[in-house]
Scaffold this motif. Structure first.
Motif, PDB file in Angstrom:
ATOM      1  N   UNK A 674       0.830  -1.201   0.000  1.00 46.74           N
ATOM      2  CA  UNK A 674       0.000   0.000   0.000  1.00 46.74           C
ATOM      3  C   UNK A 674       0.864   1.250   0.000  1.00 46.74           C
ATOM      4  N   UNK A 675       0.182   2.376  -0.193  1.00 48.16           N
ATOM      5  CA  UNK A 675       0.828   3.692  -0.143  1.00 48.16           C
ATOM      6  C   UNK A 675       0.259   4.401   1.087  1.00 48.16           C
ATOM      7  N   UNK A 676       1.031   4.575   2.129  1.00 46.18           N
ATOM      8  CA  UNK A 676       0.514   5.149   3.380  1.00 46.18           C
ATOM      9  C   UNK A 676      -0.207   6.494   3.200  1.00 46.18           C
ATOM     10  N   UNK A 677       0.247   7.338   2.250  1.00 41.18           N
ATOM     11  CA  UNK A 677      -0.398   8.632   2.059  1.00 41.18           C
ATOM     12  C   UNK A 677      -1.858   8.492   1.623  1.00 41.18           C
ATOM     13  N   UNK A 678      -2.192   7.359   1.020  1.00 40.50           N
ATOM     14  CA  UNK A 678      -3.552   7.172   0.530  1.00 40.50           C
ATOM     15  C   UNK A 678      -4.482   6.576   1.576  1.00 40.50           C
ATOM     16  N   UNK A 679      -3.962   6.397   2.806  1.00 40.57           N
ATOM     17  CA  UNK A 679      -4.819   5.875   3.875  1.00 40.57           C
ATOM     18  C   UNK A 679      -5.514   6.993   4.644  1.00 40.57           C
ATOM     19  N   UNK A 680      -5.246   8.235   4.304  1.00 41.07           N
ATOM     20  CA  UNK A 680      -5.895   9.350   4.990  1.00 41.07           C
ATOM     21  C   UNK A 680      -7.397   9.352   4.673  1.00 41.07           C
ATOM     22  N   UNK A 681      -8.203  10.000   5.520  1.00 42.92           N
ATOM     23  CA  UNK A 681      -9.666   9.942   5.337  1.00 42.92           C
ATOM     24  C   UNK A 681     -10.148  10.414   3.976  1.00 42.92           C
ATOM     25  N   UNK A 682      -9.602  11.518   3.456  1.00 42.25           N
ATOM     26  CA  UNK A 682     -10.108  12.055   2.194  1.00 42.25           C
ATOM     27  C   UNK A 682      -9.856  11.105   1.021  1.00 42.25           C
ATOM     28  N   UNK A 683      -8.612  10.610   0.825  1.00 38.21           N
ATOM     29  CA  UNK A 683      -8.413   9.647  -0.270  1.00 38.21           C
ATOM     30  C   UNK A 683      -9.224   8.372  -0.080  1.00 38.21           C
ATOM     31  N   UNK A 684      -9.348   7.932   1.174  1.00 31.16           N
ATOM     32  CA  UNK A 684     -10.115   6.715   1.428  1.00 31.16           C
ATOM     33  C   UNK A 684     -11.562   6.891   1.005  1.00 31.16           C
ATOM     34  N   UNK A 685     -12.158   8.024   1.327  1.00 29.75           N
ATOM     35  CA  UNK A 685     -13.559   8.299   0.983  1.00 29.75           C
ATOM     36  C   UNK A 685     -13.753   8.291  -0.537  1.00 29.75           C
ATOM     37  N   UNK A 686     -12.835   8.942  -1.257  1.00 26.45           N
ATOM     38  CA  UNK A 686     -12.955   8.972  -2.703  1.00 26.45           C
ATOM     39  C   UNK A 686     -12.647   7.606  -3.311  1.00 26.45           C
ATOM     40  N   UNK A 687     -11.661   6.901  -2.725  1.00 27.85           N
ATOM     41  CA  UNK A 687     -11.297   5.582  -3.270  1.00 27.85           C
ATOM     42  C   UNK A 687     -12.487   4.618  -3.223  1.00 27.85           C
ATOM     43  N   UNK A 688     -13.238   4.647  -2.123  1.00 24.55           N
ATOM     44  CA  UNK A 688     -14.398   3.767  -2.015  1.00 24.55           C
ATOM     45  C   UNK A 688     -15.453   4.102  -3.065  1.00 24.55           C
TER      46      UNK A 688
END
Length: 931
Positions: A674-688
């Protein structure tokens, strides 16, 4: 116009201008009287003549109105109220065919036989009266007038499909109200016209129809009596009516009288049926269109030569039959019924003992039953008035005042106001009779003022109930093809021409929820037409709005403030979603395209900002071979891949490839890449959201609340959800993947084969209880064995004078016995023999778990320290942390000589040295020596 006395019958269908012809003829004489069938029509004709000759020479006399100027020349009256014995030059009776009416026919017949002008007499009506008039009126001349426009039958038609400028006819108050209510909902409203309305109320309703505030009229058969309205179509809601005695079907000539209101002047008209009314038989429809009806053979008649010698003599004279075969005795009217009821009372018989008294009683009985109450109650009211007049000569002012005052209220609904109007009409009638009250002018003014107030209130209630001013205004403006002015306030409330019509939510109009059906469609049509300029203004403002005003929802919706303006749809690639806009079709293509471009710019920038590391990875041209392929997999999976899904690909990556990928922030964890920077709430919300779109999910799962290390693993979630949300499901809970890797680092130094217990740091990092941690470990592939043991407390008691201290050695108290627990963890020291020993405490039981690697997962379990370790990518390392060559031994000297698999031997556990400064050192040494 001097000349011989002439009698003329002007006959023909409706819309032939007969009434207008009579008015013109009357105004050609110095004096004239015209009798009309309705109070409403009398008021209309009065207003027309006043407009020509002025009010000083025109009188209006009806049952409830009496306007008689000193220099009256022209009398406009209802037929019942026509003055007798004044000898006018001209006299006319309108709607003479009412001689055949069961209720009022005897009055019209009397006028036909006895009323004459000194120079000219006109009888106006239907051609069906030609035969009887010719036989009953010697020397009469006939004038046939043809209809000025055609009248055609259009058949059945639903009210919802009724054309504008239509009149729907009902034959009861309830029926009229029900139809008016339906038209309000479907067409915006209707005016209501009934014979029971006061002229003031009726005129206000008619004006509303005539000036176009409403396009529909709902009326009783009262409109068939000469009311001139701009009606294009007449629809019957029923073909039968209650005539005061029974329900009976309407005769063709009665239907024609009403249907003829359609098409005034040179405008053609149509008629038909609606509601539950059956279609007209062909022969009836043809008769109405061709004005061919069965001639009237008999007229209702009642003796006009009354005998006032006594009540019995009066009744007998009223019941006399005519010798003429064309005249049949009228059925018993309300006035005769009231007289017979009063005649039975002794006091009335005693008072009505002479001719004047009997005549007074008969005048009382002729008070119309405006109230429509029972005959007994009506007779009782007549009795009170008669007794007062007979005894005092006048109706007492205080009694009259009480009757009027209790009706002078404008509160209540339509029915309440209608009843009050009916009641006040009685007292208006009383006030109009000469000599019945003390101050005639006062009481006429009082009763008229109350009637006017009630009439205005009734008009207001009728309008409130049966007219939606908002819809009617919009429809009228649409019909006139005028530009509608729409305004939208800061709350999104839309008003068109000052009328609230709904709300503008983003770029979609939501009509007022209070309206349904056809009315809602009408509102929407009018509002959207007026909102076109507003859509363009709003689109310009939206296009220039900053990204901070736009957002996406976890279900893929696109919001502008609190309003939805579009939604995301799947594109060619997961990270390139497309936009579907929510814009009303009426807003136009330009508005829709502008909104679409703005939303596409927003989501493209949002993806670029939140997934910048991933986009940089996809654009790195220095990545080649396996590293480039793995980078594609990372982009395709939105920056998170369970290691088990790409285990073989990871093994094939050499250290250079891994290093190149790590430069982009990729972490090769034991469980997840994984890429730790993409575990933040904003990227996670958009990723889903992007993942849900790419997988075609109907219901998008929501992101876990930010900041939680573990969350419930949940049930029924789509496969892959936990990875996309940055978690890994293990047992009843799912743990965040970055914290899982930290836990894995702790587990590597543990003896996963021989077993180990959870450390406080392990529980702390997961935020779990011991039981939850055990479930988690089992979910990760470990076997958890539960055990129990006594928890032994340290007791350090000294002599009473000695101070207790924590640094008490086991050797300082020779009498103390050293208690040994099963784990040899603590010692209990008892000091001071003279101190009584405390009662033994029940040992507490503590639960513990031992974890061993069960090897159930595809990913290999953590290695113990000393058995080699992996780097962040999981690659084995030899001594000094140097990478171990693939397929070689720990020293990198190639494959093992025996060609077999490297064997690991279990070493005895490392002996930890005992700190000599430990206060329990002696006890611990003793325990070790026993082992």
């Amino acid at each position: 116009m001097a000349g011989e006395r002439q009698i003329t019958a002007v006959l023909g269908p409706t819309n032939t201008g007969k009434t207008h012809y009579a008015i013109e003829r009357m105004l050609g004489y110095r004096t004239g009287v015209i009798g009309l069938p309705l109070r409403l029509l009398a008021r209309e004709v009065y207003d027309r003549i006043v407009a020509v000759r002025g009010p000083s020479v025109v009188a209006l006399v009806t049952g409830e109105e009496r306007i008689v100027p000193p220099r009256t020349q022209y009398w406009v009256c209802t037929v019942e109220a026509m003055p007798e014995g004044i000898g006018p030059d001209f006299l006319a009776i309108d709607e003479i065919q009412l001689c055949a009416d069961p209720e009022r026919g005897h009055v019209f017949t009397d006028r036909l036989l006895r009323a004459r002008g000194t120079q000219e007499t006109l009888f106006l009506g239907s051609d069906t009266m030609r035969g009887v008039i010719a036989e009953l009126v010697p020397g009469v001349q006939f004038v046939r007038r043809e209809r000025m426009s055609t009248l055609s039958y259009s058949g059945p038609r639903k009210i919802s499909r009724m054309q504008p400028r239509s009149a729907i006819v009902g034959f009861s108050v309830d029926n009229v109200y029900a139809i008016a209510e339906l038209i309000r909902r479907q067409k915006g409203g209707a005016a209501v016209v009934m014979g029971a309305l006061s002229p003031r109320t009726r005129n206000a309703q008619v004006e509303m129809y005539q000036n176009g505030d409403v396009d529909f009229l709902v009326a009783t058969d009262a409109i068939g009596m000469g009311l001139n309205l701009d009606i294009d179509h007449v629809a019957f809601s029923s073909l039968s009516k209650f005539d005061g005695r029974r329900m009976r079907p309407l005769a063709p000539n009665e239907l024609a009288q009403i249907a003829g209101r359609a098409g005034r002047g040179m405008s053609h008209g149509t008629f038909g049926v609606t509601g539950e009314a059956p279609a007209l038989p062909d022969e009836v429809a043809e008769a109405i269109m061709e004005h061919r009806f069965t001639p009237i053979r008999k007229l209702n008649w009642r003796n006009a030569r009354l005998d006032f010698g006594s009540i019995d003599a009066l009744i007998s004279s009223l019941e006399v039959s005519s010798d003429d075969m064309l005249l049949m005795r009228a059925r018993e009217a309300d006035d005769l019924m009231a007289l017979k009821s009063l005649e039975k009372q002794a006091e009335i018989r005693a008072r009505a003992s002479d001719g004047a008294s009997v005549k007074l009683l008969w005048d009382m009985c002729r008070i119309p039953d405006f109230r429509g109450i029972s005959h007994a109650e009506h007779a009782s009211m007549i009795e009170n008035i008669f007794c007062d007049l007979h005894e005092r000569g006048r109706v007492p002012d205080d009694w009259m005042a009480r009757q009027v005052r209790r009706l002078d209220r404008t509160d209540g609904d339509i029915d309440t106001l209608s009843k009050r109007l009916a009641f006040i009409r009685t007292w208006t009638y009383v006030a109009q009779r000469k000599g019945w009250v003390n101050d005639e002018n006062h009481w006429r003014g009082e009763t008229r003022a109350v009637e006017d107030r009630l009439s205005d209130a009734l008009h207001e209630r009728l309008t409130q109930r049966f007219v939606d001013r908002r819809t009617s205004v919009l429809l009228r403006r649409l019909k006139q093809k005028e530009a509608l002015l729409a305004e939208v306030n800061d709350k999104g409330e839309v008003t068109v021409e000052g009328e609230f019509v709904g709300r503008l939510e983003g770029f979609r109009f939501s009509a007022d929820k209070a309206e349904t059906g056809q009315e809602a469609k009408t509102l929407r049509q009018a509002a959207l037409q007026a909102l076109v300029p507003q859509f363009h203004l709003r689109a310009d403002r939206f296009y220039n709005a900053p990204d901070t005003e736009i957002d996406f929802t976890e279900q893929g919706g696109l919001m502008w403030g609190e309003h939805a303006v579009g939604k995301l749809v799947a594109g060619a690639e997961p990270m390139k979603p497309m936009v579907d806009v929510f814009v009303d079709e009426e807003a136009g293509v330009d508005v829709a395209q502008k909104v679409q471009r703005r939303l596409q710019h927003f989501i493209d920038r949002k993806v670029a900002a939140l997934f910048e590391p991933l986009l940089n990875l996809s654009r790195d041209e220095e990545l080649t071979g396996l590293a480039r392929g793995f980078a594609f997999r990372m982009v395709e999976n939105l920056g998170i891949i369970p290691r088990g899904d790409v285990a073989d690909e990871v093994k094939e990556l050499d250290q250079d490839a891994r290093g190149a990928l790590r430069k982009h922030g990729i972490r090769f964890g034991q469980f997840t890449i994984f890429m730790p920077l993409l575990l933040k709430p904003a990227p996670t919300r958009l990723r889903l959201v992007l993942w849900s779109l790419a997988n075609g999910l109907q219901e998008f799962p929501e992101a876990p609340p930010p900041g939680l290390v573990t969350v419930p693993s949940g049930q029924g979630l789509p496969r892959g959800y936990h990875a996309m949300s940055g978690y890994r499901a293990a047992g009843e809970r799912a743990i965040r993947i970055d914290m899982l890797e930290r836990l894995a680092d702790m587990l590597r130094v543990e003896d996963s084969r021989g077993g180990f217990e959870a450390k406080a740091d392990m529980l702390s990092i997961t935020g779990m209880t011991l039981e939850q941690f055990a479930d988690l470990m089992q979910g990760l592939g470990y076997k958890a064995e539960k055990g129990e043991r006594e928890k032994v407390k340290i007791l350090a008691e000294a002599a009473p004078e000695a101070e207790k201290t924590e640094d008490v050695s086991a050797e300082a108290a020779p009498e103390a016995e050293v208690a040994e627990d099963t784990a040899a963890e603590v010692a209990v020291v008892e000091a001071a023999p003279e101190v009584e020993a405390a009662e033994p405490e029940v040992p507490e039981i503590e639960v513990y778990y031992t974890f061993t690697w069960a090897g159930r997962q595809s990913t290999r379990g953590p290695r113990r320290g000393g058995q080699g370790r992996r780097d962040q990518g999981g690659a084995p390392r030899g001594k000094g942390g140097k990478p171990q060559a693939k397929g070689g031994n720990a020293k990198g000297k190639g494959p093992r000589r025996d060609g077999g698999t490297k064997q690991y031997q279990a070493r005895p556990p490392k002996q930890d040295k005992i700190d000599p400064n430990n206060p329990f050192a002696a006890a611990l040494m003793g325990l070790k020596s026993k082992d």
